[in-house]
Design a protein around this motif. Sequence first.
Motif, PDB file in Angstrom:
ATOM      1  N   SER A   1      -2.614  34.974  31.095  1.00 32.37           N
ATOM      2  CA  SER A   1      -2.189  34.767  29.706  1.00 32.37           C
ATOM      3  C   SER A   1      -1.569  36.023  29.114  1.00 32.37           C
ATOM      4  N   ALA A   2      -1.914  37.195  29.673  1.00 29.25           N
ATOM      5  CA  ALA A   2      -1.338  38.459  29.165  1.00 29.25           C
ATOM      6  C   ALA A   2      -0.246  38.984  30.100  1.00 29.25           C
ATOM      7  N   TRP A   3       0.188  38.148  31.016  1.00 30.73           N
ATOM      8  CA  TRP A   3       1.196  38.601  32.001  1.00 30.73           C
ATOM      9  C   TRP A   3       2.399  37.669  31.949  1.00 30.73           C
ATOM     10  N   ASP A   4       3.554  38.250  31.637  1.00 32.05           N
ATOM     11  CA  ASP A   4       4.784  37.479  31.565  1.00 32.05           C
ATOM     12  C   ASP A   4       5.519  37.648  32.892  1.00 32.05           C
ATOM     13  N   LEU A   5       5.566  36.581  33.673  1.00 34.10           N
ATOM     14  CA  LEU A   5       6.177  36.677  35.000  1.00 34.10           C
ATOM     15  C   LEU A   5       7.666  37.029  34.929  1.00 34.10           C
ATOM     16  N   SER A   6       8.344  36.564  33.880  1.00 33.44           N
ATOM     17  CA  SER A   6       9.776  36.854  33.783  1.00 33.44           C
ATOM     18  C   SER A   6      10.041  38.289  33.353  1.00 33.44           C
ATOM     19  N   GLN A   7       9.078  38.908  32.662  1.00 35.85           N
ATOM     20  CA  GLN A   7       9.256  40.282  32.195  1.00 35.85           C
ATOM     21  C   GLN A   7       8.526  41.283  33.092  1.00 35.85           C
ATOM     22  N   ASP A   8       7.295  40.972  33.400  1.00 30.66           N
ATOM     23  CA  ASP A   8       6.476  41.907  34.170  1.00 30.66           C
ATOM     24  C   ASP A   8       6.696  41.781  35.682  1.00 30.66           C
ATOM     25  N   GLY A   9       7.327  40.686  36.109  1.00 35.21           N
ATOM     26  CA  GLY A   9       7.636  40.538  37.514  1.00 35.21           C
ATOM     27  C   GLY A   9       6.574  39.791  38.294  1.00 35.21           C
ATOM     28  N   PRO A  10       6.861  39.519  39.581  1.00 30.78           N
ATOM     29  CA  PRO A  10       5.903  38.802  40.418  1.00 30.78           C
ATOM     30  C   PRO A  10       4.631  39.618  40.627  1.00 30.78           C
ATOM     31  N   LEU A  11       3.561  38.938  41.040  1.00 31.07           N
ATOM     32  CA  LEU A  11       2.317  39.632  41.346  1.00 31.07           C
ATOM     33  C   LEU A  11       1.594  38.895  42.457  1.00 31.07           C
ATOM     34  N   THR A  12       0.697  39.619  43.092  1.00 33.82           N
ATOM     35  CA  THR A  12      -0.086  39.030  44.182  1.00 33.82           C
ATOM     36  C   THR A  12      -1.283  38.283  43.600  1.00 33.82           C
TER      37      THR A  12
ATOM     38  N   THR B   1       0.252  24.939  31.571  1.00 36.09           N
ATOM     39  CA  THR B   1      -0.137  26.347  31.552  1.00 36.09           C
ATOM     40  C   THR B   1      -1.361  26.584  32.421  1.00 36.09           C
ATOM     41  N   LYS B   2      -2.021  25.501  32.858  1.00 36.19           N
ATOM     42  CA  LYS B   2      -3.182  25.631  33.722  1.00 36.19           C
ATOM     43  C   LYS B   2      -3.019  24.678  34.909  1.00 36.19           C
ATOM     44  N   PHE B   3      -3.147  25.228  36.107  1.00 37.96           N
ATOM     45  CA  PHE B   3      -3.078  24.390  37.304  1.00 37.96           C
ATOM     46  C   PHE B   3      -3.888  25.066  38.409  1.00 37.96           C
ATOM     47  N   THR B   4      -4.203  24.293  39.421  1.00 35.41           N
ATOM     48  CA  THR B   4      -5.066  24.779  40.500  1.00 35.41           C
ATOM     49  C   THR B   4      -4.306  24.749  41.831  1.00 35.41           C
ATOM     50  N   LEU B   5      -4.476  25.833  42.605  1.00 33.06           N
ATOM     51  CA  LEU B   5      -3.966  25.886  43.982  1.00 33.06           C
ATOM     52  C   LEU B   5      -5.097  25.475  44.904  1.00 33.06           C
ATOM     53  N   THR B   6      -4.838  24.480  45.734  1.00 31.90           N
ATOM     54  CA  THR B   6      -5.823  24.031  46.726  1.00 31.90           C
ATOM     55  C   THR B   6      -5.242  24.280  48.108  1.00 31.90           C
ATOM     56  N   LEU B   7      -5.951  25.077  48.913  1.00 34.39           N
ATOM     57  CA  LEU B   7      -5.443  25.492  50.220  1.00 34.39           C
ATOM     58  C   LEU B   7      -6.465  25.165  51.296  1.00 34.39           C
ATOM     59  N   GLN B   8      -6.129  24.207  52.159  1.00 30.35           N
ATOM     60  CA  GLN B   8      -6.970  23.896  53.319  1.00 30.35           C
ATOM     61  C   GLN B   8      -6.500  24.718  54.510  1.00 30.35           C
ATOM     62  N   VAL B   9      -7.444  25.342  55.227  1.00 31.47           N
ATOM     63  CA  VAL B   9      -7.119  26.186  56.376  1.00 31.47           C
ATOM     64  C   VAL B   9      -8.069  25.863  57.513  1.00 31.47           C
ATOM     65  N   SER B  10      -7.510  25.771  58.728  1.00 29.78           N
ATOM     66  CA  SER B  10      -8.351  25.638  59.919  1.00 29.78           C
ATOM     67  C   SER B  10      -7.840  26.594  60.989  1.00 29.78           C
ATOM     68  N   ASN B  11      -8.768  27.115  61.797  1.00 33.83           N
ATOM     69  CA  ASN B  11      -8.397  28.066  62.841  1.00 33.83           C
ATOM     70  C   ASN B  11      -9.322  27.887  64.040  1.00 33.83           C
ATOM     71  N   TYR B  12      -8.710  27.594  65.211  1.00 41.49           N
ATOM     72  CA  TYR B  12      -9.469  27.502  66.457  1.00 41.49           C
ATOM     73  C   TYR B  12      -8.796  28.294  67.580  1.00 41.49           C
ATOM     74  N   GLU B  13      -7.724  29.041  67.224  1.00 43.82           N
ATOM     75  CA  GLU B  13      -6.923  29.693  68.258  1.00 43.82           C
ATOM     76  C   GLU B  13      -6.824  31.202  68.096  1.00 43.82           C
ATOM     77  N   TYR B  14      -7.107  31.721  66.896  1.00 41.28           N
ATOM     78  CA  TYR B  14      -6.856  33.138  66.644  1.00 41.28           C
ATOM     79  C   TYR B  14      -8.169  33.872  66.432  1.00 41.28           C
ATOM     80  N   ARG B  15      -8.192  35.185  66.764  1.00 46.39           N
ATOM     81  CA  ARG B  15      -9.442  35.946  66.694  1.00 46.39           C
ATOM     82  C   ARG B  15      -9.843  36.285  65.265  1.00 46.39           C
ATOM     83  N   THR B  16      -8.875  36.330  64.353  1.00 45.83           N
ATOM     84  CA  THR B  16      -9.202  36.579  62.949  1.00 45.83           C
ATOM     85  C   THR B  16      -8.959  35.302  62.151  1.00 45.83           C
TER      86      THR B  16
END
Length: 694
Positions: A48-59, A169-184
């Motif tokens: 709410s205090a961060w303007d993406l168009s002015q302050d830029g992208p963020l992680t 102005t409010k939304f949720t990111l839902t991320l399903q992940v599976s791993n059976y091949e990599y060590r990390t």
Amino acid sequence: MVSISKSVLVYYKMLALLFAIILSTGCSNDVDSSPDAPKAIRGTLNLSAWDLSQDGPLTLDGGWAFDWMQLLEPDQNAVPPRWFTVLPGSWQPAQPDKHSSTGYGTYRLRIILASPQQQLALRVPQIATAYKLWIGSELVASKGQVGTDAASSRPQTEAEMIYFQSPSTKFTLTLQVSNYEYRTSGVQSSIILGTAEMMAKEDRSRWMTDAFLYGSLFVMSIYHLGVFRIWRKDLARLYFGLFCLALGVYAILISDISPFGWVADLPWKAMMRAQYVMLSVNLSLAVLLFSALYPVEYSRRVLKIIVWSSILLSAYSLLAPFPLVTYADLLQIVITIPAAAYGLYVLGLAAKRKLDGAFTGLIGVLIIIALYIYLVSDGLRISESRILMAVGFILFVWLTSLIIHFRFAKTYREAESMSRHMREVNTGLERKINERTADLELSNQSLEKMNAELARLENSRRRLLSNISHDLGTPMTLIQGYVEAMLDGVVDKPEQLRKYLRLIHARIIGLNRLIHDLFELSKLEARQISFAMQELPVREYVGLFFERYELEVKNAGLSFELRLPSKEPGPSLFVMIDVDRLDQVYTNIIYNAIKHTPAGGTITLEYTVGAGRIVTRIGDSGPGIKEEDLPYVFDRFYRNDKLRSSAGGGSGLGLSIAKEIVEFHAGTIWAESSPGQGASILFVLPVFRPKDGG
């Protein structure tokens, strides 16, 4: 100063330009990941205090809600999370009682914006090894097949840029992940959110940087391999060219412009194995490169150990099952660290010995150590800045190529020095060759002269022996006959004995004269008689010999006439003669004329001066010489009843001797005659004025 060709200077200018482009493009749209940027806390990111168009992208770093061993969908967002985990990172901390990196789970993050945004973009990194992503209730991305076991899942990793319009102005990111091949496991890199315009610009910048960087690696590879094709002795260029090629291939395999983005159905496992094999190939080529640069300092035994270790690791990468094969990068670090440490030792030794490029090589090895650790160990995360990888690439390649060009410049300088030395040697050699050639020409001329002298001597010897055997035979036969007649008693009267003795005496005198003339002629022909040449005025010369022979000619009952030039020679006109030798010429010619001129006849001595010569003509009023005999009158012992008769007392050599003496005086002699009108012997001598050549 080392002389470097223009092509090398252009090469370094291009590298400097590439470095500047990487820095400018890589830093043009920095993503804000500073401590002041908002962070996700317990599954919520408040912007709410961060303007993406002015302050830029963020992680979207921070604490995400995480449900281990559950695959939740957006309609299940009301279910409270069981754990929270920090992104980027592994999901293992969320499951303290389990340490396996294999499994599946659901990440959730609720985002609160200050105001609705028209167009947003989300950059999702490569996630091991399959995922699904919802923004709100919309499925926006899916890579591989997310499954609850290895059989139901299908691995595929690919970074993706997702453009969307925020539902509210409010939304949720839902991320399903599976791993059976990599060590990390988990999400090992940051997910980035920004406006569509900024993210598109940043994405283009990334693509340009990567494409330019890897394209440059391939160009350098082609350049050095091309140089090696021309000069196959320089193995360092071969290894460096192959290293650039292998490094470019590896970088493409792990980058955002890898073949995963171009051909979606390429086997993920095959591409992963290719990455690990290329790591081993790069290490082998790196050590081969430095062993070629410093063959004395680099131990052959150590080189074989590292290369064989890389070969074994490549075999492991090709044959080991998943996920064990994904530990190849850690094994690679185990090999790389001691190899790099030994490389530092070798370069330190080379620097101590002040070898070209050794200090530069030290910097290059330090860069490659950091680069390898960064590339093969996501978990260590020495740095997560992409620009570091690009800068590491270009710095290492540039410094290594600098070492090679130092060696090239040294070789070029030595070649120039050798070429200059060879030119000097060639110049000196040409001078010596010219001197020796001149000496040889002089020697050759001397040998030719000696050979001519030897030929003259040999010819004279042969003719002398031939003449002696011929002309001594007849008198000796007569003497032998007279002596045998006396011994046999055929001649017994004193008067006859005296007559025979007088005949023998005459023959002996004739033989002595003949032998004397033969030896003199032979010496003249062999140029073994010295001449006492002197300058004599022509006016004295024309009167010198007439007085000597006038009395003898008149005593023979003949008239002797002198005919001088119509115009008296001037006092400055001279002849160069040996008076005694030339007197011998006159004697032979005049006595021959007396012998063949009948009583009451006339002998004429005539001189003609003109055209730089004086012509002497000695003529008689005798029967003359037949026309067919004229060419041979100066040959020794030429047989002609008119010219020679043993009974006449002549040796038959007088005109031959005269000819040799005249030719020694640089003159010529010949005979003229008309039958019944007498004969003339003419010879020409050169005249000169002292100022012209006396």
